[in-house]
Design a protein around this motif. Structure first.
Motif, mmCIF file in Angstrom:
data_model
loop_
_atom_site.group_PDB
_atom_site.id
_atom_site.type_symbol
_atom_site.label_atom_id
_atom_site.label_comp_id
_atom_site.label_asym_id
_atom_site.label_seq_id
_atom_site.Cartn_x
_atom_site.Cartn_y
_atom_site.Cartn_z
ATOM 1 N N HIS A 110 0.816 -1.223 0.000
ATOM 2 C CA HIS A 110 0.000 0.000 0.000
ATOM 3 C C HIS A 110 0.851 1.275 0.000
ATOM 4 O O HIS A 110 0.308 2.367 -0.175
ATOM 5 C CB HIS A 110 -0.906 0.025 1.241
ATOM 6 C CG HIS A 110 -1.971 -1.033 1.228
ATOM 7 N ND1 HIS A 110 -3.245 -0.800 0.786
ATOM 8 C CD2 HIS A 110 -1.943 -2.332 1.617
ATOM 9 C CE1 HIS A 110 -3.976 -1.905 0.904
ATOM 10 N NE2 HIS A 110 -3.201 -2.848 1.410
ATOM 11 N N PHE A 111 2.164 1.141 0.228
ATOM 12 C CA PHE A 111 3.026 2.304 0.430
ATOM 13 C C PHE A 111 4.072 2.412 -0.683
ATOM 14 O O PHE A 111 4.388 1.430 -1.353
ATOM 15 C CB PHE A 111 3.731 2.202 1.784
ATOM 16 C CG PHE A 111 2.800 2.257 2.960
ATOM 17 C CD1 PHE A 111 2.450 3.468 3.531
ATOM 18 C CD2 PHE A 111 2.259 1.087 3.487
ATOM 19 C CE1 PHE A 111 1.590 3.520 4.613
ATOM 20 C CE2 PHE A 111 1.391 1.125 4.569
ATOM 21 C CZ PHE A 111 1.052 2.346 5.135
ATOM 22 N N PRO A 112 4.644 3.609 -0.872
ATOM 23 C CA PRO A 112 5.745 3.752 -1.834
ATOM 24 C C PRO A 112 6.918 2.838 -1.465
ATOM 25 O O PRO A 112 7.129 2.530 -0.291
ATOM 26 C CB PRO A 112 6.136 5.228 -1.695
ATOM 27 C CG PRO A 112 4.949 5.894 -1.105
ATOM 28 C CD PRO A 112 4.293 4.879 -0.231
ATOM 29 N N LYS A 113 7.667 2.428 -2.471
ATOM 30 C CA LYS A 113 8.753 1.472 -2.229
ATOM 31 C C LYS A 113 9.834 2.041 -1.323
ATOM 32 O O LYS A 113 10.551 1.289 -0.651
ATOM 33 C CB LYS A 113 9.369 1.037 -3.565
ATOM 34 C CG LYS A 113 10.329 -0.141 -3.429
ATOM 35 C CD LYS A 113 10.832 -0.628 -4.768
ATOM 36 C CE LYS A 113 11.786 -1.809 -4.598
ATOM 37 N NZ LYS A 113 12.309 -2.292 -5.906
ATOM 38 N N ASP A 114 9.991 3.367 -1.297
ATOM 39 C CA ASP A 114 11.069 3.930 -0.485
ATOM 40 C C ASP A 114 10.663 4.189 0.964
ATOM 41 O O ASP A 114 11.427 4.782 1.723
ATOM 42 C CB ASP A 114 11.605 5.219 -1.109
ATOM 43 C CG ASP A 114 10.609 6.382 -1.042
ATOM 44 O OD1 ASP A 114 9.417 6.140 -0.723
ATOM 45 O OD2 ASP A 114 11.017 7.532 -1.307
ATOM 46 N N ILE A 115 9.467 3.744 1.388
ATOM 47 C CA ILE A 115 9.069 3.981 2.775
ATOM 48 C C ILE A 115 10.020 3.233 3.714
ATOM 49 O O ILE A 115 10.304 2.045 3.527
ATOM 50 C CB ILE A 115 7.604 3.573 3.039
ATOM 51 C CG1 ILE A 115 7.181 4.006 4.450
ATOM 52 C CG2 ILE A 115 7.389 2.078 2.834
ATOM 53 C CD1 ILE A 115 5.689 3.871 4.713
ATOM 54 N N PRO A 116 10.577 3.899 4.734
ATOM 55 C CA PRO A 116 11.443 3.212 5.679
ATOM 56 C C PRO A 116 10.660 2.190 6.499
ATOM 57 O O PRO A 116 9.557 2.480 6.987
ATOM 58 C CB PRO A 116 11.953 4.345 6.586
ATOM 59 C CG PRO A 116 11.770 5.594 5.784
ATOM 60 C CD PRO A 116 10.526 5.347 4.971
ATOM 61 N N VAL A 117 11.224 0.989 6.643
ATOM 62 C CA VAL A 117 10.584 -0.044 7.456
ATOM 63 C C VAL A 117 11.631 -0.696 8.347
ATOM 64 O O VAL A 117 12.728 -1.037 7.893
ATOM 65 C CB VAL A 117 9.849 -1.085 6.583
ATOM 66 C CG1 VAL A 117 10.799 -1.743 5.574
ATOM 67 C CG2 VAL A 117 9.180 -2.146 7.442
ATOM 68 N N ASN A 118 11.288 -0.824 9.610
ATOM 69 C CA ASN A 118 12.188 -1.396 10.610
ATOM 70 C C ASN A 118 11.503 -2.575 11.292
ATOM 71 O O ASN A 118 10.321 -2.506 11.646
ATOM 72 C CB ASN A 118 12.548 -0.326 11.654
ATOM 73 C CG ASN A 118 13.432 -0.859 12.771
ATOM 74 O OD1 ASN A 118 12.980 -1.584 13.650
ATOM 75 N ND2 ASN A 118 14.685 -0.471 12.745
ATOM 76 N N PHE A 119 12.266 -3.639 11.474
ATOM 77 C CA PHE A 119 11.789 -4.789 12.239
ATOM 78 C C PHE A 119 12.592 -4.850 13.538
ATOM 79 O O PHE A 119 13.792 -5.120 13.517
ATOM 80 C CB PHE A 119 11.980 -6.093 11.451
ATOM 81 C CG PHE A 119 11.188 -6.160 10.187
ATOM 82 C CD1 PHE A 119 9.909 -6.685 10.186
ATOM 83 C CD2 PHE A 119 11.719 -5.684 8.994
ATOM 84 C CE1 PHE A 119 9.157 -6.748 9.015
ATOM 85 C CE2 PHE A 119 10.982 -5.734 7.822
ATOM 86 C CZ PHE A 119 9.699 -6.264 7.836
ATOM 87 N N THR A 120 11.935 -4.558 14.643
ATOM 88 C CA THR A 120 12.578 -4.648 15.957
ATOM 89 C C THR A 120 11.970 -5.821 16.705
ATOM 90 O O THR A 120 10.745 -5.896 16.875
ATOM 91 C CB THR A 120 12.392 -3.347 16.753
ATOM 92 O OG1 THR A 120 13.166 -2.299 16.138
ATOM 93 C CG2 THR A 120 12.865 -3.513 18.189
ATOM 94 N N THR A 121 12.820 -6.734 17.144
ATOM 95 C CA THR A 121 12.315 -7.945 17.782
ATOM 96 C C THR A 121 13.236 -8.414 18.885
ATOM 97 O O THR A 121 14.430 -8.086 18.897
ATOM 98 C CB THR A 121 12.154 -9.071 16.732
ATOM 99 O OG1 THR A 121 11.562 -10.207 17.331
ATOM 100 C CG2 THR A 121 13.499 -9.466 16.143
ATOM 101 N N GLY A 122 12.672 -9.178 19.809
ATOM 102 C CA GLY A 122 13.487 -9.838 20.815
ATOM 103 C C GLY A 122 14.069 -11.120 20.251
ATOM 104 O O GLY A 122 13.553 -11.689 19.283
ATOM 105 N N ASN A 123 15.133 -11.582 20.832
ATOM 106 C CA ASN A 123 15.808 -12.796 20.356
ATOM 107 C C ASN A 123 15.270 -13.997 21.123
ATOM 108 O O ASN A 123 15.947 -14.589 21.950
ATOM 109 C CB ASN A 123 17.316 -12.645 20.543
ATOM 110 C CG ASN A 123 18.090 -13.726 19.822
ATOM 111 O OD1 ASN A 123 17.576 -14.364 18.908
ATOM 112 N ND2 ASN A 123 19.323 -13.937 20.229
ATOM 113 N N SER A 124 14.002 -14.331 20.843
ATOM 114 C CA SER A 124 13.293 -15.315 21.652
ATOM 115 C C SER A 124 13.054 -16.607 20.878
ATOM 116 O O SER A 124 12.822 -16.593 19.667
ATOM 117 C CB SER A 124 11.937 -14.735 22.099
ATOM 118 O OG SER A 124 11.137 -15.731 22.673
#
Length: 569
Positions: A110-124
């Motif tokens: 749904h968004f432009p290809k240059d939209i910044p995306v971050n995946f923040t996760t725990g190491n579980s």
């Protein structure tokens, strides 16, 4: 169906960065784990709220959705919610395994290809959100989109897990890079005058700047300023206030020996008010002023007062009206210098930039000669003796803040500044700004550049620290360059003096304090700007200082090769 007339009002977040936080989830996961996902999203959004600031002091807007993105319908719903809220930065918080294509990848469509995306996760390993992160990030990288992952830490158990300090700090740094990238799109800078003294390294690459950064360069002729000065198109009462404020701090240090000097000072102060109002009218985020040669140093024309005080005021965190937003401003209409300052000011949350000539580089041999000449007794904390330093000096744009250490008060700062008469090329028309920066100020010294061969921008950068020289040595150096201008003595962290001398992309250098390498690196990823650190002693990756290399770079032969490939699309 009739057309609808739009309201004359706009949403507050229009043309600014808005961060949207969400979580994917597996529809088969138990209810407690699903509630934990929702709690985590809310907790992350709350932790980020107020933590990322624009230079004007306002906080980047945060929104979040407690609808877990299980499948395509939820992906579409959350995406549409975010679009309505103006979201242009995405933070994904996976705490469980899920299906990449049915969740985040569907949402991204749904968004432009240059939209910044971050995946923040725990190491579980309990509910492996980290597995989801690697699967989704890998899929995104394969279709050529940039994304960043932040494998951090939070408790494996409990309904209200909180991010570790390090995990949150890493996410905040990423958000600064993303907010600067998105927040500057559609903004403009205003530059008075044409090309800066014929300096190719300072040219306004209008189309390239527009295409790469989304920033517009408005160019106005200096004749407009000359006319407005002559017509006295400024608030005369405010001019009195500005002059009174300056005298309250430094009247005994404002040099006015000739009969008409005070009138010239008033004109230079009026210039600040005129340019400030013009920039406000144009909603500008930065500016520049050509000055040389036509304004004040070409004997064929009518000489006008120097703009040093004006430029310093723009780059400072205060003026006669109290605290204010830093407005990055470049002397000599140096647009690439202006953009360097602009990006680093935003990345630091509004810290004042230092504009300086890349003047004389003092290597080990030069330092030894100074020590011997002045019979200086070497001390334990003399960092400048280890490899040398640079004398950063220029007639304008030096922020008043750099006359003291960060967080000092206006009073403490101003007591270190004098305003001698301008000399050399300027025919004594007005006052310069003079100070020597204190030692111990750490940050990043950098310079933006452009190449027509590749059609790309690059930034040469290094961490750096200011040093304080013995008074007699500092005086000799200032006298040898220009005693009426500001001086900041800078030591790069990794570059040798030979490297620094050889690889300077221009005659100007810019420094911003308390700016971390990770923020600059994230921003260079978003803008596809080449990162130049040709220093032999700097490792390719420094744990705890650098951002991890995005996977899309590794899959395509490295950072530089990938960026060049992306630029050619």
């Amino acid at each position: 169906m009739s057309a609808s007339l739009l309201s004359h009002e706009i949403k507050e977040n229009t043309s600014k960065a808005v961060i949207g936080v969400f979580a994917p989830c597996d529809p088969r996961i138990d209810d407690n784990s699903r509630k934990r996902c929702k709690n985590l999203v809310k907790q992350v959004a709350g932790s980020l709220s107020g933590a990322i600031k624009f230079p004007d002091g306002s906080a980047v807007q945060l929104v979040y959705s407690d609808i877990l993105v299980d499948l395509e319908p939820q992906a579409d719903l959350v995406a549409k919610q975010f679009l309505q809220a103006g979201v242009n930065v995405l933070v994904c918080i996976p705490d469980t395994w899920s299906f990449p294509q049915l969740t985040t990848i569907s949402l991204l469509s749904h968004f432009p290809k240059d939209i910044p995306v971050n995946f923040t996760t725990g190491n579980s390993a309990t509910r492996p959100g980290v597995v989801y992160t690697h699967a989704t990030n890998g899929a995104i990288a394969q279709y050529g989109k940039l994304s960043h992952i932040n494998i951090g830490s939070w408790p494996d158990k409990g309904q209200n897990p909180k991010l570790s300090k390090e995990t949150l700090e890493s996410l905040i740094d990423w958000c600064y890079g993303a907010a600067t990238f998105q927040g500057l799109k559609g903004r403009r800078v205003v530059v008075f005058g044409h090309d800066s003294m014929g300096m190719e390294t300072a040219l306004p690459h209008v189309m390239e700047t527009r295409n790469r950064f989304g920033i517009e360069i408005t160019r106005l002729d200096m004749k407009l300023l000359a006319d407005m000065l002559q017509k006295e198109t400024y608030d005369k009462e405010e001019l009195k206030k500005l002059k009174s404020w300056l005298f309250s701090h430094a009247k005994d240090r404002v040099e006015l020996p000739e009969e008409n000097d005070e009138e010239l000072l008033e004109k230079s102060l009026a210039l600040y008010l005129i340019v400030r109002d013009l920039m406000k009218e144009l909603d500008a985020v930065g500016g520049g002023f050509m000055s040389q040669l036509e304004w004040g140093s070409d004997a064929r024309g009518i000489q006008l007062p120097v703009a040093d005080i004006m430029e310093s005021l723009f780059n400072s965190t205060f003026d006669h009206n109290g605290e204010k937003e830093v407005m990055p401003f470049a002397t000599e209409a140096d647009v690439q210098g202006l953009l360097t300052q602009l990006f680093m000011t935003w990345l630091s949350g509004g810290n004042p930039p230092l504009f300086m000539d890349f003047r004389k580089v003092y290597g080990k041999a030069d330092v030894s000669e100074l020590v011997k000449k002045h019979k200086y007794k070497v001390g334990e904390n003399d960092k400048w003796l280890e490899k040398g330093f640079v004398d950063g000096v220029n007639s304008g744009s030096a922020s008043f803040n750099w006359a003291s250490v960060p967080c000092d008060s206006e009073k403490e700062i101003m007591k270190n500044i004098s305003f001698p008469k301008a000399v050399d090329y300027f025919y004594y028309l007005g006052n310069s700004v003079h100070f020597k920066s204190p030692g111990g100020i750490k940050g990043i010294a950098a310079r933006l550049s452009f190449s027509s061969l590749s059609g790309m921008f690059s930034i040469l950068w290094d961490e750096a620290e200011t040093i304080e020289l013995p008074e007699e040595i500092a005086t000799e150096i200032c006298e040898g360059a220009n005693p009426t201008w500001p001086h900041t003595f800078v030591v790069p962290k990794y570059a040798t003096m030979t490297e620094y001398k050889q690889y300077a992309p221009a005659n100007h250098l810019h420094m911003t304090w308390n700016l971390k390498p990770t923020r600059l690196q994230y921003w260079m990823d978003f803008t596809n700007v080449l990162s130049l650190t040709p220093w032999q002693s700097r490792p390719q990756f420094i744990e705890g200082e650098d951002r991890p290399l995005p996977l899309v770079y590794l899959l395509n032969g490295g950072e530089e090769r990938t960026k060049i490939k992306l630029a050619g699309k």
